[in-house]
Design a protein around this motif. Structure first.
Motif, short mmCIF file in Angstrom:
data_model
loop_
_atom_site.label_atom_id
_atom_site.label_comp_id
_atom_site.label_asym_id
_atom_site.label_seq_id
_atom_site.Cartn_x
_atom_site.Cartn_y
_atom_site.Cartn_z
N VAL A 118 0.85 -1.06 -0.03
CA VAL A 118 0.01 0.01 0.00
C VAL A 118 0.89 1.11 0.05
O VAL A 118 1.67 1.55 0.98
CB VAL A 118 -0.87 0.00 1.28
N ALA A 119 0.82 2.12 -0.91
CA ALA A 119 1.28 3.27 -1.05
C ALA A 119 0.73 4.35 -0.10
O ALA A 119 1.29 5.07 0.47
CB ALA A 119 1.39 3.88 -2.47
N TYR A 120 -0.63 4.52 -0.21
CA TYR A 120 -1.40 5.43 0.38
C TYR A 120 -2.82 5.08 0.49
O TYR A 120 -3.22 4.36 -0.19
CB TYR A 120 -1.23 6.87 0.01
N VAL A 121 -3.65 5.42 1.68
CA VAL A 121 -4.78 5.38 1.78
C VAL A 121 -5.22 6.87 1.96
O VAL A 121 -4.98 7.59 2.72
CB VAL A 121 -5.23 4.80 3.15
N LYS A 122 -6.23 7.16 0.94
CA LYS A 122 -6.73 8.67 0.79
C LYS A 122 -8.09 8.84 1.04
O LYS A 122 -8.92 8.01 0.66
CB LYS A 122 -6.73 9.04 -0.77
N ALA B 1 7.14 0.92 -13.45
CA ALA B 1 6.88 2.32 -13.56
C ALA B 1 5.94 2.83 -14.55
O ALA B 1 5.15 3.77 -14.81
CB ALA B 1 8.33 3.39 -13.67
N GLY B 2 6.00 1.76 -15.50
CA GLY B 2 5.04 2.02 -16.77
C GLY B 2 3.53 1.91 -16.31
O GLY B 2 2.54 2.04 -17.34
N LYS B 3 3.41 1.43 -15.18
CA LYS B 3 1.77 1.01 -15.06
C LYS B 3 1.11 2.15 -14.34
O LYS B 3 -0.16 1.74 -13.97
CB LYS B 3 1.98 -0.33 -13.85
N ALA B 4 1.79 3.01 -14.05
CA ALA B 4 1.19 4.40 -13.22
C ALA B 4 -0.19 4.60 -13.90
O ALA B 4 -0.18 4.82 -15.01
CB ALA B 4 2.03 5.38 -12.98
N GLY B 5 -1.34 4.91 -12.94
CA GLY B 5 -2.39 5.37 -13.48
C GLY B 5 -3.53 4.82 -12.69
O GLY B 5 -3.39 4.28 -11.55
N VAL B 6 -4.85 5.20 -13.05
CA VAL B 6 -6.08 4.66 -12.34
C VAL B 6 -6.65 3.46 -12.83
O VAL B 6 -6.52 3.28 -13.93
CB VAL B 6 -7.10 5.96 -12.36
N ARG C 260 -11.96 2.67 -6.47
CA ARG C 260 -10.83 3.40 -7.30
C ARG C 260 -9.35 2.91 -6.64
O ARG C 260 -9.06 3.14 -5.44
CB ARG C 260 -10.99 4.91 -7.17
N VAL C 261 -8.49 2.61 -7.47
CA VAL C 261 -7.34 2.06 -7.22
C VAL C 261 -6.26 3.04 -7.97
O VAL C 261 -6.36 3.23 -9.29
CB VAL C 261 -7.11 0.60 -7.44
N VAL C 262 -5.19 3.64 -7.47
CA VAL C 262 -4.25 4.24 -8.28
C VAL C 262 -2.83 3.58 -8.26
O VAL C 262 -2.56 3.26 -6.93
CB VAL C 262 -3.99 5.56 -7.82
N TRP C 263 -2.36 3.12 -9.26
CA TRP C 263 -1.22 2.61 -9.49
C TRP C 263 -0.06 3.55 -9.07
O TRP C 263 -0.20 4.41 -9.93
CB TRP C 263 -0.69 1.66 -10.52
N GLN C 264 1.04 3.17 -8.34
CA GLN C 264 2.01 4.20 -7.90
C GLN C 264 3.24 3.65 -8.11
O GLN C 264 3.56 2.66 -7.14
CB GLN C 264 1.83 4.97 -6.54
N ILE D 189 6.97 2.56 -7.38
CA ILE D 189 7.70 2.60 -6.26
C ILE D 189 8.83 3.53 -6.46
O ILE D 189 9.49 3.70 -7.50
CB ILE D 189 8.52 1.33 -5.84
N GLY D 190 9.08 4.53 -5.56
CA GLY D 190 9.99 5.54 -5.57
C GLY D 190 9.69 6.85 -6.12
O GLY D 190 10.51 7.86 -6.45
N SER D 191 8.23 6.92 -6.68
CA SER D 191 7.67 7.95 -7.31
C SER D 191 7.14 9.07 -6.30
O SER D 191 6.69 10.07 -6.82
CB SER D 191 6.78 7.65 -8.41
N ARG D 192 7.20 8.66 -5.00
CA ARG D 192 6.33 9.58 -4.30
C ARG D 192 7.57 10.75 -3.80
O ARG D 192 8.53 10.78 -3.78
CB ARG D 192 5.93 8.87 -2.78
#
Length: 292
Positions: free
Chosen positions: A186-190, A271-276, A283-287, A289-292
């Motif tokens: 989990v990167a974050y919970v919004k 890294a190429g998977k980023a998006g919604v 709703r899920v957002v792919w983030q 690793i290292g992009s935060r």
């Protein structure tokens, strides 16, 4: 804060689907590239689950009611709309009391938060019949406008293991936490709230977490969370993000569902998977690793 007791270790996030649709929900998550592990039926017989376990020790709980709950039920999730409905932090086996710890903080800072005493829960695993037990510490209903409003989903509950946590969250075999999507945790919970309620909500969450925000602005407040004890991943621990609803879609979401989880950020290696992406109800957002 009581020495040795952390109240900011993310444990799991709950995703609800309509009664009798757990397997449909599991299939939808599999199509998103998640490995779904069998869960079981809870001790009250009303709900059952399946799990999506991450290498960082957190997990997603895919939950449904086995039958449509009666209108009179007191179950805190019975009348929630499908989607992300609740989130849990790691509790303990009862000593020191999570509820007492948070209630003392809240009394000192005047946030108005109150947690009910711990109650026992559990479920039977579907694959081997093993009985799991835990303690749940949940926010108590608040009095307002002559009604008792539930804080479930707005504030986290706590799940403290009585039986070993690895029974509840089986990280072994390692394939349980390996996903075609390359999800690692989990990167974050919004969370979303109406702008007029942002400051009060942030104060409540600070009481619960026991730490001040790492960052804040007029529209967003962010807290850094702690890793699961089992987590040895090299990337950043999850964050809890509170946003004021600013776009029309966000405001409608909050007005229909109440303040709470809007979006889950999932840390992925690709890294190429980023998006919604979307589950049927969340709703899920792919983030990356290292992009935060």
């Amino acid at each position: 804060m009581s020495e040795g007791l952390s109240t900011r270790i993310l444990d799991h996030i709950v995703h609800l689907s309509p009664p009798g649709t757990l397997e449909d929900s599991a299939d939808a998550f599999r199509k998103l590239g998640f490995t779904v592990t069998p869960g079981g039926t809870h001790a009250d017989g009303q709900t059952a689950n399946a799990l999506i376990i991450f290498a960082d020790g957190t997990y997603l709980e895919l939950l449904h009611f086995t039958h449509a709950p009666p209108a009179s039920t007191a179950h805190p999730w019975a009348h929630k709309p499908p989607g992300w409905i609740d989130y849990a932090f790691l509790g303990n086996a009862g000593t020191p009391s999570v509820a007492d710890t948070i209630n003392r903080r809240a009394a000192a800072d005047g946030s108005g938060v109150r947690y009910a005493p711990e109650v026992r829960g559990g479920r039977t695993r579907a694959d081997d019949g093993r009985v799991l037990e835990w303690l749940i510490t949940a926010p108590a209903p608040s009095e307002g406008n002559g009604t008792r409003a539930s804080a479930r989903g707005r504030l986290p509950f706590f799940c403290g293991d009585v039986t070993p946590r690895e029974w509840r969250v089986p990280l072994e075999p390692r394939s349980n936490a390996e996903h075609a999507s390359k999800a690692r945790g989990v990167a974050y919970v919004k969370l979303l709230v109406l702008p007029s309620e942002l400051d009060a909500y942030a104060k409540e969450l600070t009481s619960v977490l026991g730490v001040s925000p790492a960052a804040s602005s007029a529209s967003q407040v962010v807290w850094e969370l702690e890793r699961q004890p089992s987590d040895s991943q090299p990337y950043q621990a999850p964050t809890l993000v509170l946003n004021a609803a600013e776009e029309y879609e966000e405001e409608i979401y909050v007005r229909e569902r109440g303040a709470g989880i809007y979006e889950l950020g999932v840390a992925v290696e690709d890294a190429g998977k980023a998006g919604v992406a979307y589950t049927p109800y969340g709703r899920v957002v792919w983030q990356a690793i290292g992009s935060r």
